[in-house]
Design a protein around this motif. Sequence first.
Motif, short mmCIF file in Angstrom:
data_model
loop_
_atom_site.label_atom_id
_atom_site.label_comp_id
_atom_site.label_asym_id
_atom_site.label_seq_id
_atom_site.Cartn_x
_atom_site.Cartn_y
_atom_site.Cartn_z
N HIS A 77 0.81 -1.22 0.00
CA HIS A 77 0.00 0.00 0.00
C HIS A 77 0.84 1.27 0.00
O HIS A 77 0.34 2.35 -0.30
N ALA A 78 2.12 1.14 0.32
CA ALA A 78 3.02 2.30 0.30
C ALA A 78 3.66 2.50 -1.07
O ALA A 78 4.34 3.49 -1.29
N LEU A 79 3.43 1.56 -1.99
CA LEU A 79 4.01 1.67 -3.32
C LEU A 79 3.21 2.68 -4.16
O LEU A 79 2.08 3.02 -3.84
N TYR A 80 3.83 3.12 -5.24
CA TYR A 80 3.20 4.10 -6.11
C TYR A 80 2.59 3.43 -7.33
O TYR A 80 3.11 2.43 -7.83
N SER A 81 1.50 4.00 -7.81
CA SER A 81 0.96 3.58 -9.10
C SER A 81 2.05 3.75 -10.16
O SER A 81 2.74 4.77 -10.19
N GLY A 82 2.20 2.75 -11.00
CA GLY A 82 3.26 2.78 -12.01
C GLY A 82 4.48 1.99 -11.61
O GLY A 82 5.38 1.78 -12.43
N SER A 83 4.54 1.55 -10.34
CA SER A 83 5.67 0.73 -9.89
C SER A 83 5.71 -0.58 -10.67
O SER A 83 4.67 -1.13 -11.06
#
Length: 256
Positions: A77-83
Amino acid sequence: MTPGKVFRLFKKYKLGYPITRKNRMEVLAHCGIRDDVSCDTNSPRQVLITDWETIKEENLNLTDLRQNIILKGVNVHALYSGSIIHIGQSATFRLMFHCEVCQKLKNFVGGNLSSQLIKRRGYLAVVITSGWVSEGDEVRMDEMFFPYISDDLLYRIAWALGSIPRSKVVTYADLVKISGAPKQTARVLPALLSRLESVETGSRLPIHRVIKSDGKIPGHILGQDNMLQLEGIVVIDNMIDLNLYRWNMSPILYSL
């Protein structure tokens, strides 16, 4: 940083049916998990990825979130969209947007808990490169990123609209699917398109290139038929030949 691991794997064979645990699954580029109900080249909702830590913290059963992949040691949940996530030898995934808390999930976990899972249910992802994913596989994050995709449906529709080239059209159903919206959104899409006209970037979006699934021009904006004809699209009796002018939207899910 210590890499994460794949903790559990699940496959959905039919909508509404229980998910099935798998020790190993094959993922297909530009499609999803083989034999999974969400395997669809035109959908951004191919795979749902979450983490073990959230499940443990909220005291959930392993199947409550109806995810495909549970990671351990990775705060999804701490990751960014596009990762970009690499799993195993060759499988690669693009994170699209947070999976919403739908009514089905509320039925599984209850209304009070479901409100705590907003933006914590997991990330929806598409498969970039094929491969096999197994429980215990190492998880690695890529240094590169795809463009950011909003959790907000209206902005996702705007993102998809902005990719439609001149002299091409898409249908309401095309736009709904590529933006990851529920199917019933097609009924209210004309109203959503009207809302986009009123926002700052709306005037620059090619809203006139969206038509009905039978090829009919809906006329949700004044002079839509003339605007399409000026782009070289042939209009006969307020109809457009989709075989000639329909644009395949799926590449926007997989292109940097």
